[in-house]
Design a protein around this motif. Sequence first.
Motif, mmCIF file in Angstrom:
data_model
loop_
_atom_site.group_PDB
_atom_site.id
_atom_site.type_symbol
_atom_site.label_atom_id
_atom_site.label_comp_id
_atom_site.label_asym_id
_atom_site.label_seq_id
_atom_site.Cartn_x
_atom_site.Cartn_y
_atom_site.Cartn_z
ATOM 1 N N LEU A 196 39.713 38.337 41.737
ATOM 2 C CA LEU A 196 39.644 37.625 40.332
ATOM 3 C C LEU A 196 38.493 38.026 39.260
ATOM 4 C CD1 LEU A 196 40.694 33.789 41.462
ATOM 5 C CD2 LEU A 196 41.659 36.568 40.792
ATOM 6 N N ASN A 197 37.203 38.826 39.787
ATOM 7 C CA ASN A 197 36.087 38.950 39.083
ATOM 8 C C ASN A 197 35.209 37.862 39.011
ATOM 9 O OD1 ASN A 197 36.044 41.986 39.145
ATOM 10 N ND2 ASN A 197 38.736 42.182 38.463
ATOM 11 N N MET A 198 35.025 37.487 39.698
ATOM 12 C CA MET A 198 34.611 36.234 39.233
ATOM 13 C C MET A 198 32.892 35.719 39.869
ATOM 14 S SD MET A 198 37.456 33.708 40.653
ATOM 15 C CE MET A 198 36.811 31.322 40.053
ATOM 16 N N VAL A 205 44.215 28.230 37.702
ATOM 17 C CA VAL A 205 42.976 28.481 37.613
ATOM 18 C C VAL A 205 42.471 29.726 36.776
ATOM 19 C CG1 VAL A 205 40.183 28.202 38.066
ATOM 20 C CG2 VAL A 205 41.563 26.325 37.810
ATOM 21 N N VAL A 206 41.423 29.780 35.981
ATOM 22 C CA VAL A 206 41.412 31.644 35.735
ATOM 23 C C VAL A 206 39.993 31.884 36.266
ATOM 24 C CG1 VAL A 206 43.499 32.697 35.061
ATOM 25 C CG2 VAL A 206 41.215 31.883 32.965
ATOM 26 N N SER A 210 45.992 25.894 42.121
ATOM 27 C CA SER A 210 46.165 27.361 42.582
ATOM 28 C C SER A 210 45.295 28.367 41.079
ATOM 29 C CB SER A 210 47.750 27.960 41.920
ATOM 30 O OG SER A 210 48.566 27.279 42.914
ATOM 31 N N PHE A 211 44.947 29.684 41.728
ATOM 32 C CA PHE A 211 44.821 30.348 40.508
ATOM 33 C C PHE A 211 45.618 31.094 40.477
ATOM 34 C CE2 PHE A 211 40.664 29.943 44.424
ATOM 35 C CZ PHE A 211 40.059 29.554 43.135
ATOM 36 N N GLU A 212 45.358 32.255 38.890
ATOM 37 C CA GLU A 212 46.453 33.123 38.621
ATOM 38 C C GLU A 212 45.837 34.522 38.638
ATOM 39 O OE1 GLU A 212 49.419 34.830 37.063
ATOM 40 O OE2 GLU A 212 49.330 32.774 37.249
#
Length: 305
Positions: free
Chosen positions: A209-211, A181-182, A254-256
């Motif tokens: 992640l600047n989410m 996930v991004v 997982s995050f990317e």
Amino acid sequence: MTLSDYLIMVTISQYSSITMTADALYLTKSAVSHSLAKIEKELGLPLFNRSTKSVSLTTYGEQLLPFATAVLNEDRKFRDQIHSLQGLESGIVRIGTNSSICSNWIPGILNSFRKEFPNIELQVRSGACNQEIIEWLIRNEIDIGIGCSDANPAIDIEEVYQDEMICITDPYFRPKNTNYVVAEDVKKTPLLIQEYPYNEEVLKVLSNLNMTSDTCFTGYDDTTLIAMVESGMGYCIQGKLVMKRITAAVQVFSFEPKQYRNIAILLKHGIQQAAATKEMCRYIRNYAKNFPTAYELDLLFVPER
């Protein structure tokens, strides 16, 4: 009077000689005589009768001798107890941690420790956020914390394990890449998050992640958030350890790039740790070292990717 004063008084009564007392205590004869004079001056009472051949207790000395002996006996008991603790024959270790560590690590750590040290009393406080664990340490309410912490001058931090922070979604969520996930994948999906300070690890991931999210809902514990995700209300971010003992119809990604929380042994800075505490830290360190980082989660929903 100091312990040395009591020791000199009792030893003189045993040997009835200044010279023999000096030899027994590895002091000079003048040092013993000087100490005895100081003691008598402080008490305002003569303790010994002196002659050219020997010294003997006065009536005052006879009455006070049992109390001086009792002081030395209590000091000996105190030192024996210290040696006992240092020898791990008795003592207590108080641990504070969060729910995911408590359910996944604490049973194994405590069972192994108790087999080797059955007389050490073990106490565990759980369900806390990292901030509470640190507060417990500073207030001396626990001896060891297991959690995450930024640099803190009041705390000694020894990182022992990296727990991956993962994205938890409902069964129907589909990211652009099926393996991770991004930020863009969840931008329009409501974020489910605990209130501060219980959400500090999640906030770090969001910042890294600047989410951002258009909508946020708050829950009060991990299982509540997972249930909300399962019902389709949004997504949440958890440490992988949180999900290890939770069975739910959800997906995990997982995050990317991958995100982690660093789990650490936390100790109050500047404190001389008891032998039992040091030994428990060794057990925690070894348990974390051998705990797997790659493991399957017991999910009710296994997506086809």
